[in-house]
Design a protein around this motif. Structure first.
Motif, mmCIF file in Angstrom:
data_model
loop_
_atom_site.group_PDB
_atom_site.id
_atom_site.type_symbol
_atom_site.label_atom_id
_atom_site.label_comp_id
_atom_site.label_asym_id
_atom_site.label_seq_id
_atom_site.Cartn_x
_atom_site.Cartn_y
_atom_site.Cartn_z
ATOM 1 N N ARG A 55 0.737 -1.310 0.101
ATOM 2 C CA ARG A 55 -0.081 -0.049 0.048
ATOM 3 C C ARG A 55 0.796 1.256 -0.009
ATOM 4 N N MET A 56 0.577 1.968 -0.693
ATOM 5 C CA MET A 56 1.210 3.539 -0.991
ATOM 6 C C MET A 56 0.260 4.536 -1.304
ATOM 7 N N THR A 57 0.709 5.867 -0.984
ATOM 8 C CA THR A 57 -0.035 6.927 -1.245
ATOM 9 C C THR A 57 0.523 7.742 -2.506
ATOM 10 N N VAL A 58 -0.125 8.206 -3.168
ATOM 11 C CA VAL A 58 0.237 9.131 -4.530
ATOM 12 C C VAL A 58 -0.235 10.587 -4.071
ATOM 13 N N THR A 59 0.406 11.457 -4.073
ATOM 14 C CA THR A 59 0.155 12.862 -3.820
ATOM 15 C C THR A 59 0.141 13.778 -5.050
ATOM 16 N N ALA A 60 -0.745 14.493 -5.283
ATOM 17 C CA ALA A 60 -0.810 15.513 -6.501
ATOM 18 C C ALA A 60 -0.912 16.789 -5.909
ATOM 19 N N THR A 61 0.035 17.746 -6.447
ATOM 20 C CA THR A 61 0.153 19.042 -5.771
ATOM 21 C C THR A 61 -0.102 20.167 -6.827
ATOM 22 N N ASP A 62 -1.040 20.776 -6.800
ATOM 23 C CA ASP A 62 -1.315 21.971 -7.937
ATOM 24 C C ASP A 62 -0.182 22.979 -7.598
ATOM 25 N N THR A 63 0.792 23.176 -8.804
ATOM 26 C CA THR A 63 1.885 24.153 -8.635
ATOM 27 C C THR A 63 1.252 25.732 -8.520
ATOM 28 N N VAL A 64 0.067 25.850 -9.037
ATOM 29 C CA VAL A 64 -0.432 27.166 -8.917
ATOM 30 C C VAL A 64 -1.061 27.657 -7.630
ATOM 31 N N THR A 65 -1.800 26.789 -7.189
ATOM 32 C CA THR A 65 -2.603 26.984 -5.986
ATOM 33 C C THR A 65 -1.929 26.605 -4.639
ATOM 34 N N GLY A 66 -1.156 25.596 -4.971
ATOM 35 C CA GLY A 66 -0.506 24.809 -3.708
ATOM 36 C C GLY A 66 -1.629 23.644 -2.997
ATOM 37 N N LEU A 67 -2.696 23.668 -3.774
ATOM 38 C CA LEU A 67 -3.756 22.610 -3.195
ATOM 39 C C LEU A 67 -3.222 21.083 -3.488
ATOM 40 N N LYS A 68 -3.652 20.349 -2.612
ATOM 41 C CA LYS A 68 -3.261 18.856 -2.907
ATOM 42 C C LYS A 68 -4.139 17.929 -2.677
ATOM 43 N N ALA A 69 -4.012 16.797 -3.494
ATOM 44 C CA ALA A 69 -5.052 15.749 -3.449
ATOM 45 C C ALA A 69 -4.265 14.411 -3.124
ATOM 46 N N TYR A 70 -5.055 13.265 -2.698
ATOM 47 C CA TYR A 70 -4.366 12.274 -2.474
ATOM 48 C C TYR A 70 -5.184 10.868 -2.973
ATOM 49 N N CYS A 71 -4.180 9.908 -3.471
ATOM 50 C CA CYS A 71 -4.923 8.742 -3.757
ATOM 51 C C CYS A 71 -4.160 7.409 -3.131
ATOM 52 N N GLN A 72 -4.940 6.709 -2.255
ATOM 53 C CA GLN A 72 -4.505 5.342 -1.880
ATOM 54 C C GLN A 72 -4.431 4.423 -2.957
ATOM 55 N N VAL A 73 -3.182 3.810 -2.904
ATOM 56 C CA VAL A 73 -2.961 2.734 -3.934
ATOM 57 C C VAL A 73 -2.582 1.587 -3.240
ATOM 58 N N ILE A 74 -3.509 0.521 -3.539
ATOM 59 C CA ILE A 74 -3.179 -0.908 -3.134
ATOM 60 C C ILE A 74 -3.129 -1.970 -3.987
ATOM 61 N N VAL A 75 -1.845 -2.475 -4.122
ATOM 62 C CA VAL A 75 -1.495 -3.343 -4.978
ATOM 63 C C VAL A 75 -1.726 -4.677 -4.408
ATOM 64 N N ILE A 76 -2.456 -5.489 -5.157
ATOM 65 C CA ILE A 76 -2.749 -7.086 -4.481
ATOM 66 C C ILE A 76 -2.231 -7.914 -5.484
ATOM 67 N N GLU A 77 -2.115 -9.300 -4.923
ATOM 68 C CA GLU A 77 -1.665 -10.312 -6.000
ATOM 69 C C GLU A 77 -2.889 -11.257 -6.204
ATOM 70 N N SER A 78 -2.863 -11.597 -7.435
ATOM 71 C CA SER A 78 -3.737 -12.256 -8.005
ATOM 72 C C SER A 78 -4.001 -13.641 -7.084
ATOM 73 N N SER A 79 -5.199 -13.979 -6.576
ATOM 74 C CA SER A 79 -5.358 -15.223 -5.812
ATOM 75 C C SER A 79 -5.454 -16.506 -6.641
ATOM 76 N N SER A 80 -4.457 -17.637 -6.301
ATOM 77 C CA SER A 80 -4.670 -18.932 -6.985
ATOM 78 C C SER A 80 -5.889 -19.726 -6.764
ATOM 79 N N PRO A 81 -6.224 -20.278 -7.830
ATOM 80 C CA PRO A 81 -7.552 -21.165 -7.467
ATOM 81 C C PRO A 81 -6.977 -22.116 -6.488
#
Length: 645
Positions: free
Chosen positions: A399-425
């Motif tokens: 799990r990690m976090t992507v941060t987006a920063t607007d270089t004009v206003t300084g506003l920030k937004a975030y996206c949580q990224v969860i990488v999972i593995e394919s479950s084997s049958p």
């Protein structure tokens, strides 16, 4: 047409005031009611003086005059813009236009230093008088005079009045245009709007209460944070005086604000309302969110917070200003906060799978363009890579976090990224299994025997969506020949029409047999007494067989038969997944889709399953392209990507 502007010079504006006495106080012991006394007072009026019950409202084009402080010329030009007559309504039922002049109510007109004045009508008191209880200042039509300059704009766009008919015509046209102005048109960071936003968002006032405060601040300072008054002893938007001026400085010094800034003064105002002036908050917070509430807030703020000279008259004046000027401007105002939004704030990806591109925008629509820089806190974890354009490529589980920063206003937004593995049958190969109870010795009909039960079955089956029946899906068979052969061999059957097998039936008791996983079952023997009697068994023999049956059942129950229910594999490309949502669009909570109406899987073998919410997990992968990750749970296994169409 170019409007004529007034130039400013020191002016003492003389006015005629009208004093209307209020009704006398009536004691509780008086036999005359208040209404009767007012009626008596009205009857005491000079019969030649007509009693006025009210006036016709002024048209919108005449209710307001805006003066440019630097161009003001003379009081004559100001009064020329005011009507010479008002239509009065009389107690006798008649009405007529009467001559009026106008005076600055509550305080002396000072165009050099003031910001707003209310001009109320006066008339010849030898000819007319108002009925008792009618307040000229509050109830009669009035004209608001706004004085502004480059540093002090008017509260809303309005014309500067001239003294000609053409100017009046222009005024009417401008007034009609001004009616189309809505609070949505406020996009500037004017002090007026900044103050209003702070009052509703930080202090928590409703629109009406905030209008009451705005009216007072405008009268005090014209919304200027650098306004200096009372020979340098009052300062700021609220004209904090003497010790309160010092309190403003001390608070800002200790709290890290600039006392000369609007931000510092607004924080100090909030500080006062939460402390020394909390009683003022109690006066304005409960007001109704309508015109009357705005009037009450304007009056109460002046009366209890500002406490100016001529306190009552000024409070009425500011109540009028709040209700008639600021309330129409802000009654429908909704606070709009600009934020940076990502195309999704949660993202599930498959390790080693396809990348997904994030996009960013300013909200609400029309807030402008943004220029975004993307970063992540992945470091050396090896979870995912993020490009400068916001493309997220999954690498390994985590799990990690992507941060987006607007270089004009300084506003920030975030996206949580969860990488999972394919479950084997998960699948267990089944095989034929045999299980035998330990032998049990017992005497039946005077003959000693050893008895046991043998069970054979197939120990694995695939989930069907229904309860597993061992004798059907597992081909379970129960061998009780040690018992039936003993009965036959020892001549306990005395009626050849009945066989020993007919004395017993087998039932299968199954546990945990609905979901995938390990399940249990055991056979239960049922001894048929009626068949035993028909076969000629004695009462003692029947009792002995009942006892033996119970003993064998206890052994079977104690050592249950185990089998596996294999989950359905949903990863096959030949499977068909059908998904229906409750609403238009995809709704989710922390990346998990929440508005699924139904989810069905049809296998290549033609089997169809309706999955319950606890049998799957549907996760957002690429919201823009409606791509989800479907992961089976419980009786379903495997992980696949699905696209909602």
């Amino acid at each position: 047409m170019k409007k004529k502007l007034f130039s400013l010079y020191a002016l003492l504006f003389c006015s005629v005031s009208v004093f209307i006495s209020g009704p006398a106080v009536v004691s509780a012991a008086s036999a005359i009611s208040a209404d009767e006394k007012i009626e008596a007072q009205n009857e005491d009026q000079d019969p030649k003086v007509r009693l006025i019950t009210g006036f016709e409202e002024l048209p919108a084009s005449l209710r307001r005059i805006d003066i440019d402080r630097l161009e003001y010329n003379s009081p004559d030009e100001l009064t020329e813009a005011m009507p010479k007559t008002l239509k009065a309504f009389f107690e006798d039922g008649g009405s007529e236009d009467i001559a009026v002049s106008w005076y600055s109510a509550a305080e002396e007109f000072d165009p050099q230093n003031g910001f707003y004045y209310q001009f109320s009508p006066s008339f010849d008191e030898t000819l007319y008088s108002v009925i008792n209880g009618y307040d000229i200042l509050k109830d009669a039509p009035y004209i608001g005079v706004f004085i502004h300059d480059a540093d002090t704009p008017a509260p809303s766009s309005a014309p500067v009045y001239g003294d000609s008919e053409e100017a009046a015509a222009d005024t009417a046209a401008d007034s009609a245009a001004a009616e189309e102005i809505t609070p949505d048109a406020y996009t500037s960071n004017s002090n007026e709007e900044i103050i209003f936003k702070y009052l509703i968002s930080e202090i928590g006032l409703n629109n009406a209460a905030a209008c009451g405060v705005l009216a007072n601040i405008y009268c005090e300072s014209g919304f200027r944070e650098d306004a200096l008054g009372d020979n340098g002893t009052s300062y700021g938007i609220c004209q904090w005086h003497n010790t309160r001026f010092e309190n403003l400085k001390n608070y800002c010094y200790s709290s890290g604000y600039d006392w000369q800034s609007l931000d510092g003064q607004l924080h100090f105002l909030e500080y006062e309302l939460n402390g020394s002036h909390a009683y003022v908050m109690n006066k304005i917070t409960p007001v109704s969110n309508d015109r009357d509430g705005a009037w009450d807030a304007g009056y109460n703020w002046c009366y209890y917070f500002e406490i100016p000279a001529n306190r009552e008259a000024n409070s009425i004046k500011r109540g009028n200003l709040a209700a008639d000027t600021f309330w129409p401007l802000y009654e429908n105002y909704k606070l709009v906060t600009v934020t940076l939004k990502l195309s999704q704030d949660y993202m599930y990806l498959l390790a080693g799978g396809e990348p997904v591109a994030l996009s960013a925008s300013l909200s609400p629509d029309g807030a402008g363009e943004c220029s975004v820089k993307y970063t992540s806190d992945d470091g050396s974890k090896g979870i995912a890579r993020v490009s400068k354009k916001g493309v997220v490529t999954p690498v390994g589980k985590g799990r990690m976090t992507v941060t987006a920063t607007d270089t004009v206003t300084g506003l920030k937004a975030y996206c949580q990224v969860i990488v999972i593995e394919s479950s084997s049958p998960v699948y267990t190969e089944g095989e034929e299994t045999e299980k035998t109870t330990s032998g049990h010795k017992q005497s039946i009909g005077g003959k000693e025997g050893e008895f046991f039960v043998k069970v054979s079955y197939f120990n694995a089956v695939t989930y069907t969506g229904k309860k597993i029946k061992p004798d059907k899906q597992l081909d379970a068979k129960t061998d009780i020949s040690s018992l039936t052969d003993f009965i036959t061999k020892n001549g306990l059957i005395r009626n050849e029409a009945v066989s020993s097998e007919e004395l017993f039936t087998v039932k299968y008791i199954c546990k945990k047999n609905k979901e995938a996983g390990t399940a249990l079952f055991y056979p239960a023997l049922v001894f048929n007494k009626q068949s035993a009697k028909k076969a000629g068994l004695t009462a003692d023999e029947i009792l002995e067989l009942v006892s033996l049956t119970g003993t064998l059942n206890s052994s079977l129950k104690a050592d249950k038969c185990r089998f596996t229910i294999n989950p359905v594999d949903i990863t096959s490309s030949e499977n068909e997944v059908r998904l229906k949502l409750n609403d238009a669009g995809i709704k989710s909570d922390k990346g998990i889709v929440t508005n699924v109406k139904s989810l069905k899987v049809k296998t290549a073998q033609g089997q169809s399953y309706s999955l319950s919410p606890d049998q799957y997990k549907l996760m957002l992968m690429d919201l823009k392209n409606s791509v989800m990750i479907l992961k089976g749970k419980k009786s379903f296994t495997g992980t696949i990507c699905v696209t909602i169409s």
